[in-house]
Design a protein around this motif. Structure first.
Motif, PDB file in Angstrom:
ATOM      1  N   MET A  30      -4.233  -3.857   7.497  1.00 52.49           N
ATOM      2  CA  MET A  30      -4.025  -2.417   7.342  1.00 52.49           C
ATOM      3  C   MET A  30      -4.250  -1.982   5.901  1.00 52.49           C
ATOM      4  O   MET A  30      -4.701  -0.864   5.642  1.00 52.49           O
ATOM      5  CB  MET A  30      -2.630  -2.007   7.830  1.00 52.49           C
ATOM      6  N   GLY A  31      -3.917  -2.857   4.948  1.00 51.81           N
ATOM      7  CA  GLY A  31      -4.213  -2.548   3.558  1.00 51.81           C
ATOM      8  C   GLY A  31      -5.701  -2.380   3.337  1.00 51.81           C
ATOM      9  O   GLY A  31      -6.148  -1.457   2.649  1.00 51.81           O
ATOM     10  N   ARG A  32      -6.498  -3.263   3.941  1.00 53.62           N
ATOM     11  CA  ARG A  32      -7.956  -3.195   3.804  1.00 53.62           C
ATOM     12  C   ARG A  32      -8.505  -1.943   4.481  1.00 53.62           C
ATOM     13  O   ARG A  32      -9.391  -1.263   3.935  1.00 53.62           O
ATOM     14  CB  ARG A  32      -8.576  -4.449   4.405  1.00 53.62           C
ATOM     15  N   ASP A  33      -8.000  -1.613   5.666  1.00 48.34           N
ATOM     16  CA  ASP A  33      -8.556  -0.496   6.433  1.00 48.34           C
ATOM     17  C   ASP A  33      -8.148   0.868   5.886  1.00 48.34           C
ATOM     18  O   ASP A  33      -8.935   1.818   5.937  1.00 48.34           O
ATOM     19  CB  ASP A  33      -8.102  -0.590   7.895  1.00 48.34           C
ATOM     20  N   PHE A  34      -6.898   0.968   5.384  1.00 43.70           N
ATOM     21  CA  PHE A  34      -6.353   2.290   5.080  1.00 43.70           C
ATOM     22  C   PHE A  34      -5.863   2.453   3.641  1.00 43.70           C
ATOM     23  O   PHE A  34      -5.220   3.444   3.315  1.00 43.70           O
ATOM     24  CB  PHE A  34      -5.203   2.606   6.054  1.00 43.70           C
ATOM     25  N   SER A  35      -6.169   1.478   2.796  1.00 42.32           N
ATOM     26  CA  SER A  35      -5.827   1.557   1.357  1.00 42.32           C
ATOM     27  C   SER A  35      -4.326   1.668   1.120  1.00 42.32           C
ATOM     28  O   SER A  35      -3.869   2.446   0.276  1.00 42.32           O
ATOM     29  CB  SER A  35      -6.559   2.738   0.701  1.00 42.32           C
ATOM     30  N   LEU A  36      -3.544   0.882   1.862  1.00 42.03           N
ATOM     31  CA  LEU A  36      -2.114   0.811   1.578  1.00 42.03           C
ATOM     32  C   LEU A  36      -1.894   0.154   0.212  1.00 42.03           C
ATOM     33  O   LEU A  36      -2.719  -0.644  -0.240  1.00 42.03           O
ATOM     34  CB  LEU A  36      -1.399  -0.006   2.653  1.00 42.03           C
ATOM     35  N   PRO A  37      -0.792   0.473  -0.448  1.00 39.12           N
ATOM     36  CA  PRO A  37      -0.507  -0.129  -1.765  1.00 39.12           C
ATOM     37  C   PRO A  37      -0.035  -1.569  -1.612  1.00 39.12           C
ATOM     38  O   PRO A  37       1.157  -1.865  -1.502  1.00 39.12           O
ATOM     39  CB  PRO A  37       0.603   0.777  -2.328  1.00 39.12           C
TER      40      PRO A  37
ATOM     41  N   ALA B 299       0.455   3.410 -13.630  1.00 38.57           N
ATOM     42  CA  ALA B 299       0.494   4.570 -12.740  1.00 38.57           C
ATOM     43  C   ALA B 299      -0.215   4.210 -11.438  1.00 38.57           C
ATOM     44  O   ALA B 299      -1.280   3.581 -11.458  1.00 38.57           O
ATOM     45  CB  ALA B 299      -0.173   5.761 -13.397  1.00 38.57           C
ATOM     46  N   MET B 300       0.373   4.588 -10.304  1.00 36.38           N
ATOM     47  CA  MET B 300      -0.156   4.221  -8.989  1.00 36.38           C
ATOM     48  C   MET B 300      -0.354   5.449  -8.106  1.00 36.38           C
ATOM     49  O   MET B 300       0.542   5.833  -7.344  1.00 36.38           O
ATOM     50  CB  MET B 300       0.795   3.246  -8.278  1.00 36.38           C
ATOM     51  N   PRO B 301      -1.510   6.096  -8.191  1.00 36.59           N
ATOM     52  CA  PRO B 301      -1.786   7.164  -7.223  1.00 36.59           C
ATOM     53  C   PRO B 301      -1.846   6.584  -5.814  1.00 36.59           C
ATOM     54  O   PRO B 301      -2.397   5.506  -5.607  1.00 36.59           O
ATOM     55  CB  PRO B 301      -3.157   7.693  -7.663  1.00 36.59           C
ATOM     56  N   VAL B 302      -1.261   7.279  -4.858  1.00 38.17           N
ATOM     57  CA  VAL B 302      -1.267   6.812  -3.472  1.00 38.17           C
ATOM     58  C   VAL B 302      -2.427   7.498  -2.751  1.00 38.17           C
ATOM     59  O   VAL B 302      -2.462   8.716  -2.647  1.00 38.17           O
ATOM     60  CB  VAL B 302       0.068   7.119  -2.767  1.00 38.17           C
ATOM     61  N   ALA B 303      -3.349   6.710  -2.261  1.00 39.35           N
ATOM     62  CA  ALA B 303      -4.574   7.260  -1.659  1.00 39.35           C
ATOM     63  C   ALA B 303      -4.815   6.638  -0.293  1.00 39.35           C
ATOM     64  O   ALA B 303      -5.885   6.086  -0.021  1.00 39.35           O
ATOM     65  CB  ALA B 303      -5.762   7.029  -2.583  1.00 39.35           C
ATOM     66  N   ILE B 304      -3.818   6.690   0.579  1.00 43.56           N
ATOM     67  CA  ILE B 304      -3.974   6.160   1.930  1.00 43.56           C
ATOM     68  C   ILE B 304      -4.994   7.002   2.691  1.00 43.56           C
ATOM     69  O   ILE B 304      -4.945   8.237   2.667  1.00 43.56           O
ATOM     70  CB  ILE B 304      -2.621   6.146   2.661  1.00 43.56           C
ATOM     71  N   THR B 305      -5.921   6.337   3.341  1.00 43.66           N
ATOM     72  CA  THR B 305      -6.992   7.031   4.063  1.00 43.66           C
ATOM     73  C   THR B 305      -6.719   6.948   5.563  1.00 43.66           C
ATOM     74  O   THR B 305      -7.026   5.945   6.205  1.00 43.66           O
ATOM     75  CB  THR B 305      -8.359   6.404   3.728  1.00 43.66           C
ATOM     76  N   LEU B 306      -6.136   7.979   6.102  1.00 45.65           N
ATOM     77  CA  LEU B 306      -5.842   8.009   7.535  1.00 45.65           C
ATOM     78  C   LEU B 306      -7.116   8.251   8.341  1.00 45.65           C
ATOM     79  O   LEU B 306      -7.926   9.116   7.987  1.00 45.65           O
ATOM     80  CB  LEU B 306      -4.837   9.114   7.849  1.00 45.65           C
TER      81      LEU B 306
END
Length: 317
Positions: free
Chosen positions: A271-278, A295-302
């Motif tokens: 899921m990290g690979r597919d949706f850019s989970l942290p 700094a960690m911008p959260v950029a999950i791609t649904l």
């Protein structure tokens, strides 16, 4: 309409299954607002009454978790029995379900059972591309990769509220069934250096015993109840999450908390690979301090198009 749900939180030693079922229940109530819903366990054998529920259901929903497997005759999480199969033929619908572990592709018998059970006029929702490929190998083509339903409310608007910089305190988790004492001890010691208070949520039945075996002192235990974890996430003023439990990390994101999920199995990795989970791999735990301080911008791609396709398919019937 009658809906039967395979409930992964029944007879489960993992409170994370309650997090999954919370999301599954929300989606089912929205998709089937007028349906009568009954539940049967996925972690235990189905009773005579349970088979009656399966027989009379219009759809049987399997929600999230590691339910799919490659070999029917071997040990598996999903305790389907031979007598259950005729009652659910062509009625089973997957909702963010995933493969139990990295394994061989499904064998002939297992593939044939899946083709018989899975509803052929409904989209089947899986949590990652790996699970989609294995269902395709079994001859199941009506599959959409939606991610786990625990992700579905992590919209760009919600993620914009998640802090990018380190908080004052942190809540951590360990995984009793996937121990790595050196790496887990290093994680906890790093958290002690980086944060004022380190809370540890006991998510699994043996997590506390494993935590005690690591010999790290000065930690604040959080009771093994989802309500206790939710209360901490809701009430603590300045809190991060760092830990090896995937759905504890997703729950923290749901609560608007900065999260670093330490990957210990195929679920977080895929899921990290597919949706850019942290995600950080546990083998890279020496890099945790630098990650916390950055700094960690959260950029999950649904995969919103696939989610919408699954959500709306039943409203057209």
């Amino acid at each position: 309409m009658n809906i039967a749900i395979y409930d992964t939180s029944i007879a489960s030693p993992n409170v994370g299954d309650q997090i999954i079922m919370d999301a599954v229940n929300r989606e089912i109530e929205a998709m089937f607002p007028d349906a009568f819903v009954e539940r049967i366990p996925s972690h235990d054998r189905v009773s005579v009454r349970g088979r009656r529920i399966l027989k009379h259901a219009d759809y049987v929903i399997a929600g999230g978790a590691n339910l799919l497997f490659s070999h029917w005759t071997r040990q598996r999480h999903w305790k389907m029995g031979w007598r259950d199969l005729p009652r659910m033929k062509n009625k089973l619908v997957l909702l963010g379900t995933g493969w139990a572990a990295y394994a061989d592709p499904p064998d002939f018998l297992t593939a044939r059972i899946y083709r018989s059970l899975l509803c052929d006029n409904a989209h089947q929702s899986v949590r990652d591309a790996y699970s989609a490929r294995y269902l395709s190998a079994a001859g199941i083509k009506n599959v959409v990769n939606t991610g786990c339903p625990t992700l579905w409310q992590l919209t760009p608007a919600h993620l914009a509220t998640v802090p990018q910089n380190k908080a004052r305190d942190v809540v951590a988790t360990l995984t009793d069934y996937a121990p790595a004492p050196h790496e887990d001890r290093l994680m906890l010691e790093t958290l002690k250096r980086q944060y004022r208070n380190v809370h540890v949520w006991i998510q699994g039945k043996q997590d506390k015993a494993y935590l005690n075996s690591l010999g790290v002192t000065g930690l604040r235990e959080v009771a093994p109840h989802l309500s206790a974890y939710d209360a901490l996430l809701r009430c603590e003023d300045d809190l991060d999450f760092v830990g090896t439990r995937l759905h504890a990390g997703i729950r923290a994101l749901q609560s608007g908390r900065r999260s670093i999920i330490v990957s210990v199995d195929n679920r977080a990795r895929e899921m990290g690979r597919d949706f850019s989970l942290p995600i950080i791999e546990r083998s890279d735990i020496s890099k945790l301090q630098d990650l916390i301080e950055s700094a960690m911008p959260v950029a999950i791609t649904l995969p919103q198009e696939q989610i919408d396709l699954f959500r709306t398919q039943f409203s057209r019937r």
